[in-house]
Design a protein around this motif. Structure first.
Motif, short mmCIF file in Angstrom:
data_model
loop_
_atom_site.label_atom_id
_atom_site.label_comp_id
_atom_site.label_asym_id
_atom_site.label_seq_id
_atom_site.Cartn_x
_atom_site.Cartn_y
_atom_site.Cartn_z
N PHE A 11 -3.85 -5.30 5.32
CA PHE A 11 -3.64 -5.19 3.88
C PHE A 11 -4.67 -6.05 3.15
O PHE A 11 -4.79 -7.25 3.43
CB PHE A 11 -2.24 -5.65 3.50
N VAL A 12 -5.39 -5.43 2.22
CA VAL A 12 -6.41 -6.14 1.43
C VAL A 12 -6.24 -5.72 -0.03
O VAL A 12 -5.67 -4.67 -0.32
CB VAL A 12 -7.84 -5.81 1.91
N PRO A 13 -6.73 -6.54 -0.97
CA PRO A 13 -6.65 -6.15 -2.38
C PRO A 13 -7.38 -4.83 -2.63
O PRO A 13 -8.48 -4.61 -2.11
CB PRO A 13 -7.34 -7.31 -3.11
N LEU A 14 -6.76 -3.96 -3.41
CA LEU A 14 -7.39 -2.68 -3.73
C LEU A 14 -8.65 -2.91 -4.55
O LEU A 14 -9.66 -2.24 -4.35
CB LEU A 14 -6.40 -1.79 -4.50
N SER A 68 -4.31 -2.31 -0.59
CA SER A 68 -4.75 -1.13 0.12
C SER A 68 -4.84 -1.49 1.60
O SER A 68 -4.47 -2.59 1.99
CB SER A 68 -6.10 -0.67 -0.43
N VAL A 69 -5.34 -0.57 2.44
CA VAL A 69 -5.40 -0.85 3.86
C VAL A 69 -6.79 -0.54 4.42
O VAL A 69 -7.51 0.32 3.91
CB VAL A 69 -4.36 -0.03 4.66
N VAL A 70 -7.16 -1.30 5.45
CA VAL A 70 -8.31 -0.97 6.28
C VAL A 70 -7.84 -0.98 7.72
O VAL A 70 -6.90 -1.69 8.08
CB VAL A 70 -9.49 -1.97 6.09
N ASP A 71 -8.48 -0.20 8.55
CA ASP A 71 -8.07 -0.04 9.94
C ASP A 71 -8.40 -1.28 10.76
O ASP A 71 -9.51 -1.79 10.70
CB ASP A 71 -8.78 1.19 10.52
N GLU A 90 -0.77 -15.95 -1.60
CA GLU A 90 0.06 -16.30 -2.75
C GLU A 90 -0.61 -15.91 -4.07
O GLU A 90 0.06 -15.50 -5.02
CB GLU A 90 0.37 -17.80 -2.74
N HIS A 91 -1.94 -16.04 -4.14
CA HIS A 91 -2.66 -15.67 -5.37
C HIS A 91 -2.64 -14.16 -5.56
O HIS A 91 -2.51 -13.67 -6.69
CB HIS A 91 -4.11 -16.17 -5.30
N ILE A 92 -2.76 -13.41 -4.48
CA ILE A 92 -2.73 -11.95 -4.57
C ILE A 92 -1.38 -11.48 -5.10
O ILE A 92 -1.30 -10.63 -6.00
CB ILE A 92 -3.01 -11.33 -3.20
N VAL A 93 -0.31 -12.05 -4.58
CA VAL A 93 1.03 -11.63 -4.97
C VAL A 93 1.39 -12.12 -6.36
O VAL A 93 1.93 -11.37 -7.18
CB VAL A 93 2.07 -12.11 -3.94
N PRO A 106 0.82 -1.20 0.00
CA PRO A 106 0.00 0.00 0.00
C PRO A 106 0.87 1.26 0.00
O PRO A 106 2.04 1.23 0.37
CB PRO A 106 -0.80 -0.12 1.30
N GLN A 107 0.27 2.36 -0.40
CA GLN A 107 0.97 3.63 -0.41
C GLN A 107 1.54 3.94 0.97
O GLN A 107 0.85 3.82 1.99
CB GLN A 107 0.02 4.75 -0.85
#
Length: 215
Positions: free
Chosen positions: A137-140, A202-205, A192-195, A82-83
């Motif tokens: 961290f989650v997929p954007l 992106s991020v969530v709190d 592993e699939h995400i990468v 994430p940024q």
């Protein structure tokens, strides 16, 4: 080594050879200080560090990202972070003896510098939310094409208890809409699939639970 100091048969020790070591890596300008030395870990490699020689004060000034699956650690350089997270230290969440050491790192780390990259499924998000602080961290974006090749609905359906727990934890939080979508679409996507598919994160709190533990 401790057993060798006491008895002739050092193999009476029950701990695994590497079980006490923290498995770590770095990205960008992230630094690991151990035994007074700075280590930058090259892409595709990891470093195994005894908790006792790790400079915790130095680490607490770094962005620390906890990784759920050990198989991802040598691939950390491929994560589309994430940024603001490009300079960080990664640590595997551990198993066996080193779990308690990772818990100490997490407990003592500043919330604003703690990232949690777990599987994008009910079980993984449950673990992340239970930490009670940091950023998950989650997929954007999860396109239909991405889900068609990466989503494991069978794995999701095996996690009914975790999904029920997750719905309760996420109620009236920043995660509520995301968790409802995961429930509705029976989403279970492993790290592993995400990468491997180069998905931006992106991020969530995660600071929605006041008490909890990583493991």
């Amino acid at each position: 080594m401790d057993m060798a100091d006491k008895v002739p048969d050092e193999k009476l020790a029950r701990d695994s050879v590497f079980g006490q070591l923290l498995v770590m890596a770095t990205a960008g300008k992230g630094e690991i200080r151990a035994s007074g030395e700075i280590a930058y870990v090259p892409p595709g490699a990891v470093i195994s560090v005894p908790f006792e020689v790790l400079d915790l004060g130095h680490l607490r000034k770094q962005r620390l990202v906890v990784i759920e699956n050990g198989s991802l650690m040598p691939e950390c350089h491929r994560i589309r972070l994430p940024q603001g997270w490009n300079d960080c230290v990664f640590v595997y969440r551990g198993h066996r003896e080193n779990v308690r050491h990772v818990q100490k790192l997490v407990d003592r780390h500043p919330a604003e510098l703690l990232g949690l990259f777990f599987d994008f499924d009910p079980a993984g998000l449950n673990l992340a939310l239970a930490v009670g602080k940091g950023e998950i961290f989650v997929p954007l974006e999860c396109s239909d094409k991405f889900l068609s090749v990466s989503n494991n609905q069978t794995a999701h359906r095996r996690q009914t208890r975790e999904m029920a727990s997750l719905l309760g934890k996420a109620r009236n939080t920043a995660c509520e809409q995301l968790v409802s979508w995961i429930h509705l679409n029976e989403v279970a996507v492993m790290q592993e699939h995400i990468v491997s598919r180069d998905i931006q994160l992106s991020v969530v709190d995660a600071s929605v639970v006041k008490e909890g533990h990583l493991i």
